[in-house]
Design a protein around this motif. Structure first.
Motif, PDB file in Angstrom:
ATOM      1  N   ILE B 542       7.804   5.930  -0.049  1.00 34.59           N
ATOM      2  CA  ILE B 542       6.627   5.345   0.579  1.00 34.59           C
ATOM      3  C   ILE B 542       6.898   5.154   2.068  1.00 34.59           C
ATOM      4  CG2 ILE B 542       5.136   3.313   0.681  1.00 34.59           C
ATOM      5  CD1 ILE B 542       5.576   3.050  -2.365  1.00 34.59           C
ATOM      6  N   CYS B 547       1.890   2.447   4.588  1.00 37.95           N
ATOM      7  CA  CYS B 547       1.517   1.643   3.421  1.00 37.95           C
ATOM      8  C   CYS B 547       0.892   0.323   3.859  1.00 37.95           C
ATOM      9  CB  CYS B 547       2.758   1.377   2.562  1.00 37.95           C
ATOM     10  SG  CYS B 547       2.437   0.264   1.189  1.00 37.95           S
ATOM     11  N   ILE B 548      -0.264  -0.009   3.277  1.00 38.10           N
ATOM     12  CA  ILE B 548      -0.901  -1.277   3.632  1.00 38.10           C
ATOM     13  C   ILE B 548      -0.694  -2.320   2.531  1.00 38.10           C
ATOM     14  CG2 ILE B 548      -2.671  -0.163   5.062  1.00 38.10           C
ATOM     15  CD1 ILE B 548      -4.500  -1.095   2.474  1.00 38.10           C
ATOM     16  N   GLY B 549       0.023  -1.905   1.487  1.00 39.43           N
ATOM     17  CA  GLY B 549       0.323  -2.858   0.416  1.00 39.43           C
ATOM     18  C   GLY B 549      -0.855  -3.167  -0.477  1.00 39.43           C
ATOM     19  N   CYS B 550      -1.612  -2.143  -0.823  1.00 40.57           N
ATOM     20  CA  CYS B 550      -2.800  -2.371  -1.665  1.00 40.57           C
ATOM     21  C   CYS B 550      -2.436  -2.542  -3.130  1.00 40.57           C
ATOM     22  CB  CYS B 550      -3.796  -1.234  -1.490  1.00 40.57           C
ATOM     23  SG  CYS B 550      -3.273   0.284  -2.295  1.00 40.57           S
ATOM     24  N   THR B 551      -1.238  -2.206  -3.507  1.00 41.93           N
ATOM     25  CA  THR B 551      -0.687  -2.321  -4.871  1.00 41.93           C
ATOM     26  C   THR B 551      -1.221  -1.292  -5.875  1.00 41.93           C
ATOM     27  OG1 THR B 551      -2.243  -3.869  -5.921  1.00 41.93           O
ATOM     28  CG2 THR B 551      -0.488  -4.852  -4.578  1.00 41.93           C
ATOM     29  N   ALA B 552      -2.086  -0.415  -5.428  1.00 46.58           N
ATOM     30  CA  ALA B 552      -2.693   0.553  -6.364  1.00 46.58           C
ATOM     31  C   ALA B 552      -1.628   1.387  -7.081  1.00 46.58           C
ATOM     32  CB  ALA B 552      -3.656   1.476  -5.623  1.00 46.58           C
ATOM     33  N   CYS B 553      -0.663   1.884  -6.326  1.00 46.79           N
ATOM     34  CA  CYS B 553       0.342   2.766  -6.932  1.00 46.79           C
ATOM     35  C   CYS B 553       1.219   2.003  -7.909  1.00 46.79           C
ATOM     36  CB  CYS B 553       1.186   3.435  -5.854  1.00 46.79           C
ATOM     37  SG  CYS B 553       2.080   2.269  -4.816  1.00 46.79           S
ATOM     38  N   HIS B 570       5.235  -1.204   0.135  1.00 45.52           N
ATOM     39  CA  HIS B 570       5.889  -1.120  -1.168  1.00 45.52           C
ATOM     40  C   HIS B 570       7.085  -0.185  -1.112  1.00 45.52           C
ATOM     41  CE1 HIS B 570       2.644  -3.485  -2.522  1.00 45.52           C
ATOM     42  NE2 HIS B 570       2.734  -3.159  -3.823  1.00 45.52           N
ATOM     43  N   CYS B 587      -2.465   6.948  -4.035  1.00 43.26           N
ATOM     44  CA  CYS B 587      -2.529   6.331  -2.715  1.00 43.26           C
ATOM     45  C   CYS B 587      -3.642   6.937  -1.855  1.00 43.26           C
ATOM     46  CB  CYS B 587      -1.196   6.474  -1.993  1.00 43.26           C
ATOM     47  SG  CYS B 587      -1.240   5.703  -0.358  1.00 43.26           S
ATOM     48  N   PHE B 589      -3.997   6.203   1.252  1.00 45.04           N
ATOM     49  CA  PHE B 589      -3.594   6.153   2.652  1.00 45.04           C
ATOM     50  C   PHE B 589      -2.494   7.159   2.982  1.00 45.04           C
ATOM     51  CE2 PHE B 589      -5.084   2.151   0.963  1.00 45.04           C
ATOM     52  CZ  PHE B 589      -6.144   1.871   1.811  1.00 45.04           C
ATOM     53  N   VAL B 592       2.448   7.857   0.324  1.00 44.30           N
ATOM     54  CA  VAL B 592       3.522   8.364  -0.538  1.00 44.30           C
ATOM     55  C   VAL B 592       3.850   9.787  -0.125  1.00 44.30           C
ATOM     56  CG1 VAL B 592       4.272   8.770  -2.900  1.00 44.30           C
ATOM     57  CG2 VAL B 592       2.665   6.911  -2.414  1.00 44.30           C
TER      58      VAL B 592
HETATM   59  S1  SF4 Z   1      -1.073   2.927  -3.015  1.00 49.43           S
HETATM   60 FE1  SF4 Z   1       1.019   2.194  -2.862  1.00 49.43          FE
HETATM   61  S2  SF4 Z   1       1.871   3.270  -1.132  1.00 49.43           S
HETATM   62 FE2  SF4 Z   1      -0.340   3.549  -0.999  1.00 49.43          FE
HETATM   63  S3  SF4 Z   1      -0.984   1.875   0.340  1.00 49.43           S
HETATM   64 FE3  SF4 Z   1      -1.186   1.141  -1.741  1.00 49.43          FE
HETATM   65  S4  SF4 Z   1       0.757   0.112  -2.120  1.00 49.43           S
HETATM   66 FE4  SF4 Z   1       1.073   1.380  -0.324  1.00 49.43          FE
END
Ligand code: SF4
Ligand SMILES: Cc1cc2nc3c(=O)[nH]c(=O)nc-3n(C[C@H](O)[C@H](O)[C@H](O)COP(=O)(O)O)c2cc1C
Ligand code: SF4
Lengths: 123, 595
Positions: B542, B547-553, B570, B587, B589, B592
């Motif tokens: 990553i 990375c904006i830290g959205c936690t999706a991954c 992350h 992701c 953004f 990754v």
């Molecule tokens: S999906 Fe994962 S790597 Fe992409 S921005 Fe969100 S937390 Fe960061």
């Protein structure tokens, strides 16, 4: 005895070719198009279409393709367009079942435009 | 009353799986419900070929080409198109408005195609013998039985220059002639419909769309060589093709095109279907004959060739489905006509199943001599998703890759061989920059290793050995000596294997080595997979700045390898990561990255 003789096969082939030819749209040069928009249908376009279909079939016209469209808008519904290599595009308005029969006889068979039914449409 | 509209529904297996049968039934039901069943004829045809856009419904005479049709659309097609005469715009492939008498703008996909083998596919109802008859069906048989001597037929096929479409390209007339002059009053005719190449479905589509053409051709051959029994060997996995064949055979018997005293000629011929279990090696002709005889399908040494000593030791002509489909046309239009299509080396057309990273996948039939560039770009519409073209594999697991530099090579038997591939049966798989060439070679080899019958050591042991070497390379453990090893084992397989399965199994590896040596080197020397495909050679990381830290991954990762606080960059735990790539897909953004 064979189940099918060559003569019988010939007959079947001739009959079936005839049937399948109707599906073949290549080599058809003359198009007859009936306007089937809402106004067209309420003005009896459906009967006109049926009449054209019957007459074309009866006359055995093979190069003619009959289609319908919702695209033609006119205050002279039902409208029938005939497009042929000889006469180009000719548009008829207020077409009745009788007129349909005349279109097949005069325009398609005798190559004469029905001047009394002809209308001008701007593109 | 005459029909005013004809609706042709594509009923090949590709579209079957996307509900064409249901579309067909719904169209009929809707036409009935709306009282226009006498104005419209609905026909379930064979494959239109344009499978990418399937299921396809074509409405005549307007020539409206509807794509990706769903069963629910039936009502609208009947109501709008048939009754009101308005094209259903949202389903049209080309949506521009046109006057009814204007030709439909050409669909690119069909422009460069020439349909001989697929002449009836998508045109007639394959379950209706009358429609076949209407398209010159059984006319060639009639001509042969009453106007031609067996030698005339052979001469015609010779003039045509027809070569076998099952892979090897052997001249068809020679085979027929060997069997014709062979001693014996019992002879056989066999249709090879085993078609097992990954990605290939040309033969299946031909059988589904035009089964009578195969029956007619086999009967013509029977008359020519003096055989009275034919077998169609088809894999049990092709239920629709089998069904269509059965229907066709029944109708053909009823009309007397099969059976005793055909059309009063005094000639008798019968055909039976034999089902195969779907082993790839059973497509090899000697193995196939073994299988028909009820033995295990294992290749036998040749000579003797089947044409001389085949089924139950009798002279047997065995041809591929596509080869057969050409025969009636050659008889009807003449060998000369056929020979003028194509190149010096190969006449007529070839059907390809175009798949992989291509925009318009589907079944295409082109004259021999068409270039790969025309197939990939003009017909296939180029590479999907704006990626870069890498190579095309022809000839399946026996063939090789064709690269950019050879895209303009005219495709014929000789031309493909010269550039290290082969015609094969017609599978054509397109690769883009994301495909790893070593991985692709591994895929094909894995297939042949699986399908080897194990009878001879070079194929059985050599295949495994090659596989191990490739695995070593994709695992990042390869050494420079491995390339030399690969070449050595390959040579042993080519020289020592009994049948073409083993002899040609190293081809995908050798050809990829020839055209992409640098990619092998990257794996071996730099321990790097340039296309990011070989899992052991890549790492997902990553990018902490993106990375904006959205936690999706982290939520999607199936093994919980990703950790981090909300709104903070992350991290991926490399010990736990299984390299499934889900995080990269997730992701939004582009944080990754593959390293
Ligand atoms: S999906 Fe994962 S790597 Fe992409 S921005 Fe969100 S937390 Fe960061
Ligand atoms: C492993 C292997 C698989 C084969 N599979 C097929 C097949 O599925 N269909 C086919 O027609 N020929 C297949 N062949 C080629 C046949 O052996 C044979 O050459 C062909 O049926 C001859 O027909 P043709 O002259 O019309 O091409 C295969 C050959 C090998 C070695
Ligand atoms: S080459 Fe392979 S598939 Fe062919 S006979 Fe030998 S072991 Fe069997």
């Amino acid at each position: 005895m064979p189940k099918l003789t060559r003569q019988e096969l010939d007959k079947i082939r001739a009959r079936e070719e005839e049937k399948l030819k109707k599906r073949d749209i290549h080599g058809k040069t003359t198009h007859v198009v009936v306007g089937m928009g809402t106004q067209g249908i309420s003005a009896g376009a459906k009967n006109v279409l049926n009449a054209l279909s019957d007459e074309i079939e009866k006359a055995g016209l093979e190069n003619v393709i009959l289609t319908q469209t919702g695209l033609i808008v006119s205050d002279k519904a039902p409208v029938v367009e005939v497009f042929s290599p000889e006469k180009g595009l000719v548009v008829y308005g207020n077409v009745s079942v009788k007129d349909a029969q005349r279109i097949v006889k005069e325009h398609l068979l005798e190559n004469k435009i029905l001047e009394d039914k002809r209308i001008q449409v701007e593109e | 009353m005459a029909y005013k509209n004809y609706i042709l529904v594509c009923g090949g297996t590709a579209c079957e799986s996307s509900k064409s049968e249901e579309i067909y039934k719904n169209l009929i039901a809707e036409a009935k419900a709306l009282g226009v069943e006498d104005q419209v004829q609905v026909v379930l045809t064979g494959c239109f070929g344009f499978c990418e856009q399937g299921p396809i419904v074509k409405v005549l005479p307007e020539d409206s080409f509807y794509v990706q049709v769903k069963p629910e659309d039936a009502k609208e097609i009947i109501e709008e198109h048939v009754i009101k005469g308005r094209e259903v715009k949202r389903l049209l492939y080309i949506k521009e408005e046109r006057k009814p008498y204007e030709e439909v703008e050409d669909i690119q996909f069909y422009n460069k195609q020439l349909r001989i083998v697929l002449r009836n596919c998508g045109v007639i109802d394959p379950e209706n013998i009358n429609e076949y008859i209407a398209r010159d069906g059984y006319k060639a048989l009639e001509k042969v039985l009453f106007e031609m001597k067996p030698d005339d037929v052979i001469e015609e096929v010779k003039t045509a220059g027809l070569r076998g479409r099952g892979g090897a390209g052997f001249p068809t007339w020679m085979k027929w002639n060997f069997s014709k002059v062979a001693e014996g009053d019992v002879k056989y005719v066999v249709c090879n419909a085993d078609e097992g190449d990954p990605g290939a479905y040309m033969d299946r589509s031909t059988l589904e769309g035009d089964p009578h053409s195969i029956l007619e051709a086999m009967t013509i051959c029977g008359y020519t060589i003096g055989a009275h029994q034919g077998y169609i060997y088809i894999r049990a996995e092709y239920p629709l093709a089998i069904h269509r064949l059965e229907v066709a055979m029944k109708q053909s018997r009823e009309y007397g095109f099969l059976g005793k005293d055909i059309l009063g000629s005094g000639f008798d011929f019968n055909i039976e279907i034999r089902l195969g279990a779907g082993a790839f090696v059973c497509g090899e002709e000697t193995a196939l004959l073994q299988s028909i005889e009820g033995h295990r399908g294992m290749p036998q040494p040749r000579p003797p060739f089947p044409a001389v000593k085949g089924l139950w030791g009798k002279p047997t002509v065995i041809n591929n489905v596509e080869t057969w489909a050409n025969v009636p046309v050659i008889i009807n239009k003449g060998g000369k006509w056929f020979s003028e299509i194509g190149t010096q080396d190969s006449h007529g057309t070839k059907v390809f199943a175009l798949t992989g990273k291509i925009k318009n996948s589907g079944l295409v039939e082109v004259p021999m001599g068409t270039t790969l560039r025309e197939i990939v770009y003009d017909i296939g519409g180029g590479i999907a998703n704006g990626k870069r073209f890498k190579a095309v594999q022809t000839g399946g697991p026996s063939g090789g890759v064709i690269t950019e530099e050879n895209l303009d090579t005219p495709i014929d038997f000789g031309g493909l061989q010269r550039i290290g591939s082969m015609m094969g049966s017609g599978g054509m798989i397109v690769m883009d920059e994301d495909d790893c060439i070593v991985d692709v070679a591994k895929f094909y080899l894995n297939f042949t290793v699986d399908e080897s019958c194990g009878k001879c050591a070079p194929c059985r042991i050599g295949g495994k050995k090659l596989m191990n070497l490739l695995e070593k390379i994709t695992d990042g453990k390869g050494t420079e000596d491995d390339i030399a090893q690969i070449k050595k084992v390959a040579l042993a397989m080519q020289k020592g294997s009994l049948c073409a399965l083993g002899q040609t199994a190293p081809n995908p590896v050798l050809s990829s080595l020839r055209y992409f040596p640098e990619e092998y080197e990257a794996h071996i020397k730099e321990k790097r997979c340039p296309s990011g495909k070989c899992k052991k050679l890549i790492r997902y990381e990553i990018n902490q700045d993106k990375c904006i830290g959205c936690t999706a991954c982290a939520r999607k990762c199936p093994v919980g390898a990703i950790s981090g606080e909300v709104k903070h960059p992350h991290k991926i735990n490399q010990e736990v990561c299984i390299k499934c790539g889900v995080c990269k897909q997730t992701c939004r953004f582009s944080a990754v990255e593959i390293k």
